[in-house]
Design a protein around this motif. Structure first.
Motif, PDB file in Angstrom:
ATOM      1  N   GLN A  82       0.872  -1.111   0.098  1.00  0.00           N
ATOM      2  CA  GLN A  82      -0.076   0.030   0.039  1.00  0.00           C
ATOM      3  C   GLN A  82       1.146   1.363  -0.062  1.00  0.00           C
ATOM      4  O   GLN A  82       1.843   1.361   0.792  1.00  0.00           O
ATOM      5  CB  GLN A  82      -0.839  -0.106   1.328  1.00  0.00           C
ATOM      6  CG  GLN A  82      -1.729   1.202   1.478  1.00  0.00           C
ATOM      7  CD  GLN A  82      -3.029   1.283   0.197  1.00  0.00           C
ATOM      8  OE1 GLN A  82      -3.638   0.151   0.035  1.00  0.00           O
ATOM      9  NE2 GLN A  82      -2.840   2.382  -0.708  1.00  0.00           N
ATOM     10  N   SER A  83       0.576   2.092  -0.941  1.00  0.00           N
ATOM     11  CA  SER A  83       1.512   3.253  -0.985  1.00  0.00           C
ATOM     12  C   SER A  83       0.566   4.442  -0.780  1.00  0.00           C
ATOM     13  O   SER A  83      -0.576   4.519  -1.076  1.00  0.00           O
ATOM     14  CB  SER A  83       2.184   3.469  -2.258  1.00  0.00           C
ATOM     15  OG  SER A  83       1.527   3.498  -3.162  1.00  0.00           O
ATOM     16  N   TYR A  84       1.013   5.595  -0.199  1.00  0.00           N
ATOM     17  CA  TYR A  84       0.386   6.549  -0.025  1.00  0.00           C
ATOM     18  C   TYR A  84       1.270   7.831  -0.508  1.00  0.00           C
ATOM     19  O   TYR A  84       2.694   7.849  -0.196  1.00  0.00           O
ATOM     20  CB  TYR A  84       0.232   7.246   1.329  1.00  0.00           C
ATOM     21  CG  TYR A  84      -0.813   6.198   2.132  1.00  0.00           C
ATOM     22  CD1 TYR A  84      -2.185   6.247   2.012  1.00  0.00           C
ATOM     23  CD2 TYR A  84      -0.237   4.960   2.851  1.00  0.00           C
ATOM     24  CE1 TYR A  84      -3.124   5.151   2.636  1.00  0.00           C
ATOM     25  CE2 TYR A  84      -1.232   4.095   3.329  1.00  0.00           C
ATOM     26  CZ  TYR A  84      -2.466   4.321   3.260  1.00  0.00           C
ATOM     27  OH  TYR A  84      -3.620   3.491   3.507  1.00  0.00           O
ATOM     28  N   ASN A  85       0.754   8.825  -1.529  1.00  0.00           N
ATOM     29  CA  ASN A  85       1.488  10.053  -2.009  1.00  0.00           C
ATOM     30  C   ASN A  85       1.415  11.157  -1.155  1.00  0.00           C
ATOM     31  O   ASN A  85       0.295  11.782  -0.729  1.00  0.00           O
ATOM     32  CB  ASN A  85       0.923  10.105  -3.346  1.00  0.00           C
ATOM     33  CG  ASN A  85       1.612  11.375  -4.196  1.00  0.00           C
ATOM     34  OD1 ASN A  85       2.347  12.172  -3.462  1.00  0.00           O
ATOM     35  ND2 ASN A  85       1.229  11.544  -5.107  1.00  0.00           N
ATOM     36  N   VAL A  86       2.463  11.487  -0.455  1.00  0.00           N
ATOM     37  CA  VAL A  86       2.433  12.569   0.492  1.00  0.00           C
ATOM     38  C   VAL A  86       2.280  13.816  -0.103  1.00  0.00           C
ATOM     39  O   VAL A  86       1.938  14.804   0.458  1.00  0.00           O
ATOM     40  CB  VAL A  86       3.559  12.514   1.284  1.00  0.00           C
ATOM     41  CG1 VAL A  86       3.718  11.266   2.215  1.00  0.00           C
ATOM     42  CG2 VAL A  86       4.885  12.576   0.778  1.00  0.00           C
TER      43      VAL A  86
END
Length: 153
Positions: A82-86
């Motif tokens: 799971q990736s989150y684009n900050v």
């Protein structure tokens, strides 16, 4: 997802009489329990969680690109990541730094535990620790051991 929770966590402290000489405002951020809980749930949602600039398909900085490349080298399946684009959420960008007490992005979590940033991940990759961690965490399959070779005389 994170913005409403993190917006309320900024606190401004004015200088006291003893610090009037400095004559400036200081901003202190305190991560609220609600924001901390939301981030904790996010890092526990998948076995491997990556907070990065951009997305795995389109990283927006060299460090994030390097982390994605290392994870690709190890064959981390998309369903375990799971990736989150900050860059989409400035509050998350600051909040995750406070949460981990780590000043830079990208940040990698395995099974809810903070591993580190780009430099740590590359060091672990080079030493073989990353592969072991990913295998022991059931993120990638264990490599088949080669059978012992015998020499014939």
């Amino acid at each position: 997802m994170f913005r409403p929770i993190l917006n309320s966590s900024l606190r401004i402290a004015r200088p006291t009489a003893s610090t009037v000489v400095k004559a400036r405002l200081r901003a202190y951020r305190y991560l609220s329990q609600e924001a901390r809980s939301t981030i904790q749930k996010a890092i526990e949602a998948k076995p491997l969680v990556l907070f990065m600039k951009g997305t795995p398909d389109a990283p927006q900085c060299g460090f994030s690109r390097a982390v994605v490349q290392v994870l690709d080298l190890h064959g981390v399946p998309p369903e375990k990541l799971q990736s989150y684009n900050v860059l989409e959420d400035p509050e998350l960008r600051n909040g995750i730094k406070e949460f981990s007490e780590w000043p830079t992005i990208p940040q990698v979590y395995v099974n809810g535990e903070f591993i580190g940033g780009c430099d740590i991940l590359i060091g672990m990759h080079q030493s073989g620790e990353l592969e072991t961690l990913l295998e022991n965490s059931n993120i990638i399959p264990k490599a088949a051991e080669e059978p012992a070779q015998t020499t014939s005389s």
